[in-house]
Design a protein around this motif. Structure first.
Motif, PDB file in Angstrom:
ATOM      1  N   CYS A  48       0.826  -1.218   0.000  1.00 36.79           N
ATOM      2  CA  CYS A  48       0.000   0.000   0.000  1.00 36.79           C
ATOM      3  C   CYS A  48       0.857   1.265   0.000  1.00 36.79           C
ATOM      4  N   VAL A  49       0.458   2.247  -0.805  1.00 36.54           N
ATOM      5  CA  VAL A  49       1.167   3.530  -0.838  1.00 36.54           C
ATOM      6  C   VAL A  49       0.300   4.669  -0.292  1.00 36.54           C
ATOM      7  N   ASP A  50      -0.833   4.337   0.266  1.00 31.61           N
ATOM      8  CA  ASP A  50      -1.753   5.318   0.840  1.00 31.61           C
ATOM      9  C   ASP A  50      -2.233   6.345  -0.190  1.00 31.61           C
ATOM     10  N   CYS A  51      -2.731   5.855  -1.309  1.00 33.24           N
ATOM     11  CA  CYS A  51      -3.252   6.775  -2.316  1.00 33.24           C
ATOM     12  C   CYS A  51      -4.740   7.029  -2.108  1.00 33.24           C
ATOM     13  N   GLN A  52      -5.354   6.278  -1.205  1.00 29.74           N
ATOM     14  CA  GLN A  52      -6.752   6.495  -0.803  1.00 29.74           C
ATOM     15  C   GLN A  52      -7.786   6.141  -1.876  1.00 29.74           C
ATOM     16  N   ARG A  53      -7.365   5.496  -2.946  1.00 30.83           N
ATOM     17  CA  ARG A  53      -8.323   5.157  -3.993  1.00 30.83           C
ATOM     18  C   ARG A  53      -9.388   4.191  -3.445  1.00 30.83           C
ATOM     19  N   GLY A 410      -8.108  14.440  -8.384  1.00 34.77           N
ATOM     20  CA  GLY A 410      -8.114  13.163  -7.663  1.00 34.77           C
ATOM     21  C   GLY A 410      -6.814  12.797  -6.976  1.00 34.77           C
ATOM     22  N   CYS A 411      -5.696  13.420  -7.351  1.00 35.50           N
ATOM     23  CA  CYS A 411      -4.405  13.078  -6.729  1.00 35.50           C
ATOM     24  C   CYS A 411      -4.516  13.204  -5.210  1.00 35.50           C
ATOM     25  N   HIS A 412      -4.017  12.209  -4.517  1.00 34.50           N
ATOM     26  CA  HIS A 412      -4.031  12.243  -3.054  1.00 34.50           C
ATOM     27  C   HIS A 412      -2.629  12.363  -2.478  1.00 34.50           C
ATOM     28  N   MET A 413      -1.701  12.832  -3.298  1.00 33.60           N
ATOM     29  CA  MET A 413      -0.344  13.133  -2.846  1.00 33.60           C
ATOM     30  C   MET A 413       0.347  11.937  -2.187  1.00 33.60           C
ATOM     31  N   CYS A 414       0.205  10.781  -2.811  1.00 32.89           N
ATOM     32  CA  CYS A 414       0.887   9.614  -2.254  1.00 32.89           C
ATOM     33  C   CYS A 414       2.368   9.638  -2.605  1.00 32.89           C
ATOM     34  N   ARG A 415       2.733  10.481  -3.546  1.00 32.97           N
ATOM     35  CA  ARG A 415       4.132  10.707  -3.927  1.00 32.97           C
ATOM     36  C   ARG A 415       4.811   9.467  -4.522  1.00 32.97           C
ATOM     37  N   THR A 416       4.013   8.644  -5.206  1.00 31.59           N
ATOM     38  CA  THR A 416       4.632   7.499  -5.879  1.00 31.59           C
ATOM     39  C   THR A 416       4.402   7.588  -7.390  1.00 31.59           C
ATOM     40  N   CYS A 417       4.338   8.811  -7.885  1.00 30.24           N
ATOM     41  CA  CYS A 417       4.098   9.044  -9.313  1.00 30.24           C
ATOM     42  C   CYS A 417       5.096   8.278 -10.175  1.00 30.24           C
ATOM     43  N   MET A 418       6.327   8.147  -9.675  1.00 29.85           N
ATOM     44  CA  MET A 418       7.383   7.556 -10.515  1.00 29.85           C
ATOM     45  C   MET A 418       7.162   6.072 -10.776  1.00 29.85           C
ATOM     46  N   THR A 419       6.234   5.450 -10.056  1.00 29.00           N
ATOM     47  CA  THR A 419       6.015   4.023 -10.282  1.00 29.00           C
ATOM     48  C   THR A 419       5.142   3.775 -11.512  1.00 29.00           C
ATOM     49  N   GLY A 420       4.468   4.815 -11.986  1.00 29.37           N
ATOM     50  CA  GLY A 420       3.589   4.649 -13.145  1.00 29.37           C
ATOM     51  C   GLY A 420       2.306   3.899 -12.809  1.00 29.37           C
ATOM     52  N   LYS A 421       2.035   3.745 -11.494  1.00 28.22           N
ATOM     53  CA  LYS A 421       0.844   2.979 -11.116  1.00 28.22           C
ATOM     54  C   LYS A 421      -0.245   3.870 -10.526  1.00 28.22           C
ATOM     55  N   CYS A 422      -0.183   5.146 -10.814  1.00 28.44           N
ATOM     56  CA  CYS A 422      -1.127   6.087 -10.199  1.00 28.44           C
ATOM     57  C   CYS A 422      -2.562   5.576 -10.319  1.00 28.44           C
ATOM     58  N   ASN A 423      -3.144   5.332  -9.164  1.00 27.54           N
ATOM     59  CA  ASN A 423      -4.490   4.781  -9.111  1.00 27.54           C
ATOM     60  C   ASN A 423      -5.554   5.778  -9.541  1.00 27.54           C
TER      61      ASN A 423
END
Ligand code: SF4
Ligand code: SF4
Ligand code: SF4
Ligand code: SF4
Lengths: 499, 146
Positions: A48-53, A410-423
């Motif tokens: 989990c990256v806490d993106c809140q999706r 919708g961005c929840h600032m999980c700061r994992t944009c670089m993974t390319g998995k933005c939920n």
């Protein structure tokens, strides 16, 4: 063996969960899954990256993502984050990468500046009853005007662009964000009569229809740059630096360079899109001047040329040089600015706060009597309309918003944009995920945000007894510092509260 | 007549439409109760086919000349002459599954009796459309479709 504990825990309220599997199908990190033996939905919090999706889509509010209390011993020096980073690097041997702006606790000067309001001596203005102008013009301004006998202007006017609000969308390239995300920004820019910025990724053919509201960027990789591209945009922005990673270029990994990205960037499919750290043809202000004038030449001197620089130590001198080199707009990107991917150490340690950089640049250009030769636009974490008002009073002509616009979508600032998995379908090119961002829904949310901020800007201006944003620009008397040192006040050019 | 149309490119395969359809056709109208406590368990009349790469929500097309109505052995399945909604009369339906076999779209379920989309005629507002997070379902007249 795993050396670090998961950062978050996923709590599923069993009384509520109906095992519908929505969370399992929506988490691109596969932190939820359906246990085929029991039919129950379960989770693997390590992913989990806490993106809140999942939290936002769960139909029964059964989910809660919490900070994992299982941590190493408290240590004021060795924070959890510091330990974690060492553990990660020991495992990978690589440099640390992050998304979005720095989360570190540096001072936020916006929060140490207070605004003025009229009382008794000069009346405040009610923006609901009286006209309140937020129109903004960007570009160089003439120092004087000459007229013929009929009153026609004889002076050759430099090219300017008009915005209905002092807010524009920051540079976010197609590649770093999805086409749907960029399209939403373009649609919002059109509706609000302002601009979106192509970033360094070129202009996708589907966005041609929004070219009247496009700022086209020319960065060190020159991706997607052609005569046609330059002439389609309304402002040309030379990107020298970016607040989230001053001094380095960019790297869009080959996996993200799909057909669409490759066509728009004019590079082969699946090749890494590497923007060099410097522009290889710019090693001096004179070289910058050459590029500025090449771009002006190719667009027949009809479009303002902006130069975007990261806020670094010597920013005032660099800005002054850029204006002298012919820039019509100076864009300063503060150290808190976001990015789809940046080396963590640079993001967290390089650059200076935008508030100080802005004040220093505006002052320097005034002192040198060249302020009228350019507009100043700032970027790098403008979080709300009060930040905008303070920026304008410190001398900015307009503000770019990046993170705020993404949050609106919708961005929840999980700061994992670089993974390319933005939920949320923003920082990804995976069609399964980009589909989640329906531009028809999301552009309206960005429009709402801009409208809301513009109303608030008018309210705050009205309170100060100011009815046009032009009268607020550089009006530092409207600002007071709180809890700031003499030196900070001096750089900001403002008095302390109570003075 | 107004019908629900699914837009494949926007469908997320989240299947929330199924959750809310089931809830709309429950006694309690409460998601948790509908799933956990009601008996007989309510049935979702919309079904999402596919996976995360390609998915689409399917439900009754309320055909002009409905095969299910023509096939129904008791006359339970009827098309309302005013609203155009195709729905079974629960008092007449015997759960024989003839309609299920006749429907060319495969959107009828049988749980004792036939269960199918009734366009949420109770409220007049299709729950699937209202709750789809990505506007992948729209409720419009056929002419408005493009
Ligand atoms: S989305 Fe909510 S209700 Fe559905 S399985 Fe996940 S936690 Fe349970
Ligand atoms: S990564 Fe996002 S969607 Fe997945 S479990 Fe964590 S918060 Fe939920
Ligand atoms: S853009 Fe997506 S991945 Fe990046 S911080 Fe926002 S939600 Fe996370
Ligand atoms: S709720 Fe909408 S997006 Fe989700 S599966 Fe149903 S139709 Fe598709």
């Amino acid at each position: 063996m795993r050396y670090f504990t998961s950062e978050f825990l996923i709590e599923r309220n069993k009384d509520r969960c109906i095992n519908c599997g929505v969370c399992a199908r929506q988490c691109s990190n596969e932190a939820h899954y359906i246990d085929l033996d029991t039919g129950e939905v379960k989770s693997d919090e390590t992913k989990c990256v806490d993106c809140q999706r999942c939290v936002c889509l769960c139909p029964t509010n059964a989910l809660m993502i919490i900070k994992n209390p299982n941590q190493t011993r408290d240590n004021a020096n060795w924070s959890q984050q510091a330990i974690r980073e060492v553990e990660m690097q020991a495992s990978t041997g690589g440099i640390l990468l992050s998304g979005m702006g720095t989360p570190k606790e540096y001072p936020v000067y916006w929060d140490k500046i207070l605004l003025n309001a009229s009382q008794v001596t000069n009346p405040s203005i009610d923006p609901l009853r009286e006209p309140m102008e937020t129109k903004t013009y960007l570009g160089a301004k003439p120092t004087q005007l000459e007229f013929d006998e009929e009153g026609n202007i004889l002076t050759k006017l430099p090219p300017t662009v008009e915005l209905d609000t002092p807010l524009m969308m920051s540079a976010m390239s197609f590649g770093s964000i999805s086409l749907n995300a960029q399209k939403s920004l373009a649609m919002a820019a059109k509706e609000c009569n302002t601009f979106f910025n192509t970033g360094e990724g070129g202009l996708h053919k589907e966005l041609d229809q929004y070219a009247d509201h496009a700022i086209v960027q020319v960065a060190s990789g020159r991706f997607g740059v052609s005569k046609d591209y330059l002439n389609k945009g309304q402002i040309i922005e030379i990107k020298i630096g970016q607040g989230a990673k001053p001094g380095i270029g960019g790297h869009l990994p080959g996996e993200k360079v799909n057909v669409e990205v490759s066509q728009t960037r004019m590079i082969p499919e699946h090749s890494d899109a590497i923007s060099p750290a410097p522009h290889h043809d710019i090693y001096s202000i004179e070289d910058l001047r050459q590029l500025i004038f090449s771009l002006k030449e190719v667009t027949r001197y009809k479009k303002p040329v902006a130069v975007k620089i990261a806020a670094v130590h010597n920013i005032a001198a660099i800005a002054s040089g850029s204006v002298r080199a012919g820039a019509d707009i100076i864009v300063i990107d503060g150290f808190r600015g976001g990015s789809g991917s940046t080396p963590t150490r640079l993001r967290d340690n390089v650059g200076i706060p935008i508030e100080l950089a802005l004040a220093a640049v505006d002052q320097r250009l005034r002192d040198e009597s060249i302020r009228q030769n350019c507009s100043i636009v700032i970027a790098g974490s403008v979080r709300n309309s009060a930040d905008v008002v303070k920026a304008i009073a410190l001398g900015a002509d307009a503000c770019y918003i990046g993170s705020s616009a993404l949050i609106a979508m919708g961005c929840h600032m999980c700061r994992t944009c670089m993974t390319g998995k933005c939920n949320w379908g923003i920082a990804t090119q995976n069609p399964e995920l980009t589909r989640r961002l329906n531009p028809e829904i999301q552009y309206k949310r960005v429009v709402n945000l801009l409208h809301a901020w513009n109303h608030e800007i008018q309210e705050m201006m009205g309170g100060m007894g100011i009815n046009a944003i032009e009268s607020l620009r550089g009006n530092r008397l409207m600002l007071r510092g709180i809890g700031l040192s003499e030196k900070e006040l001096e750089i900001l050019g403002i008095k302390h509260a109570g003075e | 007549m107004k019908k629900v149309y699914a837009i494949e490119e926007l469908c997320l395969n989240c299947r929330l439409c199924e959750v809310y359809c089931k809830t709309a056709h429950s006694k309690s109208k409460n998601v948790v109760k509908a799933y956990k406590f009601e008996s007989p368990e309510p049935v979702a009349r919309i079904m999402v086919e596919g996976d995360n790469a390609h998915s689409i929500a399917m439900q009754c097309r309320h055909c002009a000349d409905p095969a299910c109505v023509n096939a129904c052995i008791t006359g339970a399945m009827q098309k309302d002459p005013v609203t155009g909604i195709v729905a079974p009369d629960p008092n007449k339906c015997v759960g024989c599954m003839t309609c299920l076999g006749a429907c060319p779209y495969g959107v009828i379920k049988v749980n004792h009796i036939a269960m199918k989309c009734d366009l949420c005629r109770e409220t007049g507002e299709p729950a699937c459309v209202k709750n789809c997070p990505n506007n992948a379902l729209i409720y419009v007249e056929e002419e408005e479709l493009q």
